[in-house]
Structures are given as C-alpha cells and as structure tokens.
Design a protein around this motif. Structure first.
Motif, PDB file in Angstrom:
ATOM      1  N   VAL A  75       0.829  -1.200   0.000  1.00  0.00           N
ATOM      2  CA  VAL A  75       0.000   0.000   0.000  1.00  0.00           C
ATOM      3  C   VAL A  75       0.862   1.247   0.000  1.00  0.00           C
ATOM      4  O   VAL A  75       2.037   1.215   0.373  1.00  0.00           O
ATOM      5  CB  VAL A  75      -0.945   0.042   1.228  1.00  0.00           C
ATOM      6  N   LYS A  76       0.244   2.342  -0.440  1.00  0.00           N
ATOM      7  CA  LYS A  76       0.872   3.663  -0.384  1.00  0.00           C
ATOM      8  C   LYS A  76       0.059   4.497   0.591  1.00  0.00           C
ATOM      9  O   LYS A  76      -1.177   4.508   0.526  1.00  0.00           O
ATOM     10  CB  LYS A  76       0.872   4.305  -1.763  1.00  0.00           C
ATOM     11  N   ILE A  77       0.736   5.182   1.493  1.00  0.00           N
ATOM     12  CA  ILE A  77       0.042   6.029   2.471  1.00  0.00           C
ATOM     13  C   ILE A  77      -0.282   7.351   1.795  1.00  0.00           C
ATOM     14  O   ILE A  77       0.604   8.006   1.236  1.00  0.00           O
ATOM     15  CB  ILE A  77       0.908   6.215   3.727  1.00  0.00           C
ATOM     16  N   ILE A  78      -1.562   7.749   1.838  1.00  0.00           N
ATOM     17  CA  ILE A  78      -1.996   8.922   1.085  1.00  0.00           C
ATOM     18  C   ILE A  78      -2.260  10.151   1.948  1.00  0.00           C
ATOM     19  O   ILE A  78      -2.541  11.221   1.414  1.00  0.00           O
ATOM     20  CB  ILE A  78      -3.244   8.608   0.235  1.00  0.00           C
ATOM     21  N   SER A  79      -2.184  10.003   3.289  1.00  0.00           N
ATOM     22  CA  SER A  79      -2.339  11.174   4.142  1.00  0.00           C
ATOM     23  C   SER A  79      -1.629  10.942   5.454  1.00  0.00           C
ATOM     24  O   SER A  79      -1.344   9.818   5.844  1.00  0.00           O
ATOM     25  CB  SER A  79      -3.813  11.484   4.388  1.00  0.00           C
ATOM     26  N   LEU A 136      -4.075   0.881  -2.270  1.00  0.00           N
ATOM     27  CA  LEU A 136      -3.330  -0.228  -2.845  1.00  0.00           C
ATOM     28  C   LEU A 136      -2.344   0.265  -3.897  1.00  0.00           C
ATOM     29  O   LEU A 136      -2.617   1.213  -4.638  1.00  0.00           O
ATOM     30  CB  LEU A 136      -4.284  -1.249  -3.451  1.00  0.00           C
ATOM     31  N   TYR A 137      -1.193  -0.410  -3.975  1.00  0.00           N
ATOM     32  CA  TYR A 137      -0.088   0.054  -4.822  1.00  0.00           C
ATOM     33  C   TYR A 137       0.371  -1.076  -5.731  1.00  0.00           C
ATOM     34  O   TYR A 137       0.527  -2.226  -5.292  1.00  0.00           O
ATOM     35  CB  TYR A 137       1.063   0.526  -3.929  1.00  0.00           C
ATOM     36  N   SER A 138       0.613  -0.750  -6.993  1.00  0.00           N
ATOM     37  CA  SER A 138       1.130  -1.712  -7.955  1.00  0.00           C
ATOM     38  C   SER A 138       2.641  -1.537  -8.065  1.00  0.00           C
ATOM     39  O   SER A 138       3.132  -0.470  -8.441  1.00  0.00           O
ATOM     40  CB  SER A 138       0.477  -1.487  -9.328  1.00  0.00           C
ATOM     41  N   LYS A 139       3.388  -2.602  -7.730  1.00  0.00           N
ATOM     42  CA  LYS A 139       4.858  -2.524  -7.811  1.00  0.00           C
ATOM     43  C   LYS A 139       5.324  -2.479  -9.252  1.00  0.00           C
ATOM     44  O   LYS A 139       6.318  -1.832  -9.576  1.00  0.00           O
ATOM     45  CB  LYS A 139       5.476  -3.743  -7.113  1.00  0.00           C
ATOM     46  N   GLU A 140       4.615  -3.173 -10.143  1.00  0.00           N
ATOM     47  CA  GLU A 140       5.028  -3.237 -11.552  1.00  0.00           C
ATOM     48  C   GLU A 140       4.900  -1.878 -12.245  1.00  0.00           C
ATOM     49  O   GLU A 140       5.815  -1.411 -12.917  1.00  0.00           O
ATOM     50  CB  GLU A 140       4.185  -4.270 -12.289  1.00  0.00           C
ATOM     51  N   ALA A 144      -0.491   3.973  -7.531  1.00  0.00           N
ATOM     52  CA  ALA A 144      -1.506   3.696  -6.506  1.00  0.00           C
ATOM     53  C   ALA A 144      -2.885   3.786  -7.149  1.00  0.00           C
ATOM     54  O   ALA A 144      -3.126   4.634  -8.003  1.00  0.00           O
ATOM     55  CB  ALA A 144      -1.406   4.690  -5.361  1.00  0.00           C
ATOM     56  N   SER A 145      -3.778   2.891  -6.734  1.00  0.00           N
ATOM     57  CA  SER A 145      -5.091   2.848  -7.353  1.00  0.00           C
ATOM     58  C   SER A 145      -6.133   2.398  -6.342  1.00  0.00           C
ATOM     59  O   SER A 145      -5.813   1.760  -5.350  1.00  0.00           O
ATOM     60  CB  SER A 145      -5.072   1.876  -8.530  1.00  0.00           C
ATOM     61  N   ARG A 146      -7.381   2.731  -6.646  1.00  0.00           N
ATOM     62  CA  ARG A 146      -8.478   2.209  -5.855  1.00  0.00           C
ATOM     63  C   ARG A 146      -8.693   0.740  -6.214  1.00  0.00           C
ATOM     64  O   ARG A 146      -8.216   0.259  -7.235  1.00  0.00           O
ATOM     65  CB  ARG A 146      -9.753   3.000  -6.103  1.00  0.00           C
ATOM     66  N   VAL A 147      -9.467   0.059  -5.373  1.00  0.00           N
ATOM     67  CA  VAL A 147      -9.677  -1.373  -5.582  1.00  0.00           C
ATOM     68  C   VAL A 147     -11.077  -1.619  -6.124  1.00  0.00           C
ATOM     69  O   VAL A 147     -12.020  -0.911  -5.794  1.00  0.00           O
ATOM     70  CB  VAL A 147      -9.443  -2.156  -4.268  1.00  0.00           C
TER      71      VAL A 147
END
Length: 190
Positions: A75-79, A136-140, A144-147
């Motif tokens: 995951v990426k922290i957004i705040s 959620l975060y895509s390593k490839e 970061a995107s919603r699910v």
C-alpha cells in the motif's frame, strides 16, 4: 394531597419565637403551591464513554467493517506525516478499520524494567493507521489505485486495481505471502 393542604393551613396559623424572624407570622404565600405529580418520568441524559458508542451485534461483539485491504498487500500512504511512503500491511484490525504497515508510523514507547536490576528501554513500535489513509499500490506500474471487485470465469471473486487492471487476489500471491510469513517466524524463533 389533602394532607399537604392541611399541613399548610396549620403552619399558617403558627408563629415563631420572638427572637427568630422578629415574631412574624408565616403567610401562606411563603409556602409553595400544592405539588403537581407528572405522569411522564424525567429522562436522564448521560454522556456515554467512547467504547460504549460502538454499534454491537446481539452477542455484544463489535461490528466488523469490510476492508479494501488485506494482510500482505502493498500500500501507499496517502495522508498523514508518512504521506507518499510505500509499505506492506502486517496486521488488520477490522473492529475499528485500522491497519499496521511495516516500518511506518513509528511511535516511541517507554518500557519499565520487568525485573529488578534490569534497565528500562525506549522502544519504537508501529502504530495503526486508519484504512482510509492507505491505497493499494502496484509494484510493476509504480502506481496507486483504488480497488475493484470482479468475478472470474471460474467463479472466484477477486480484487483488482482499477487503474491498471492488475489482479491482486491470486492463489500464487497468497501462497508466496504464507511462505514468507513462515520463514520470518522461523527466523524469529531461532
């Protein structure tokens, strides 16, 4: 009710000793009017404690919230003060929708000594972050995107990233996460 009226009339005719109130008589106006009884009881308003406000199921357990993240997700922290950092979820608390991200949101905890002669410690621990503050975060794709949720042809329901279309819940991912967890536990116990 009649007893109260009789008491008021008998008190009105009495006078006090000369040294109190200068010997003045009590007038009926000094006494309050007859008591009126109300059928409705007065409601007592109480301030509830924080833990009493949580909605519970009939068996008194707290309601568990559905979460868009699971253990092992990147995951990426957004705040917050850790905004923009990327990490992996190690624990999920569904009763209050918080997660613990590995090596993020570190707080200092002062530990007392447990035995006599042993010094106290200052320890860094990972504090929980609300699940709405992680994405959620895509390593490839480094994105970061919603699910989103969809059902595959074989009937399994999976989560996927909306921006990239990448499927998060696959059997291979879960097997690799479980193997890594077992290795970490064995290393800690050894």
């Amino acid at each position: 009710m009649a007893a109260v009226v009789a008491l008021q009339s008998s008190m009105a005719s009495l006078s006090l000793v000369s040294n109190s109130f200068l010997g003045q008589r009590f007038s009926p106006s000094c006494f309050p009017s007859p008591i009126n009884f109300v059928d409705k009881p007065c409601t007592i308003v109480m301030r509830l404690q924080r833990w009493e406000r949580k909605k519970c199921k009939p068996n008194s357990l707290p309601i568990l919230h559905k979460m868009h993240v699971k253990v092992g997700d990147t995951v990426k922290i957004i705040s917050g003060h850790e905004k923009g950092k990327i990490g992996e979820i190690t624990r999920v608390f569904r009763h209050n929708s918080t997660v613990i991200v590995q090596d993020m949101n570190l707080k200092t905890k002062h530990m007392k000594s447990r035995e006599q002669g042993e010094p106290g410690q200052i320890v860094k621990i990972e504090a929980p972050i609300h699940s709405s503050n992680v994405m959620l975060y895509s390593k490839e794709k480094q994105l970061a995107s919603r699910v989103g949720h969809k059902i595959l042809e074989d009937g399994t329901k999976v989560r996927y990233l909306i921006k990239t279309g990448e499927i998060i819940d696959s059997a291979e991912n879960w097997k690799s996460v479980i193997k890594e967890r077992k290795k970490e536990r064995e290393e800690k116990s050894a």
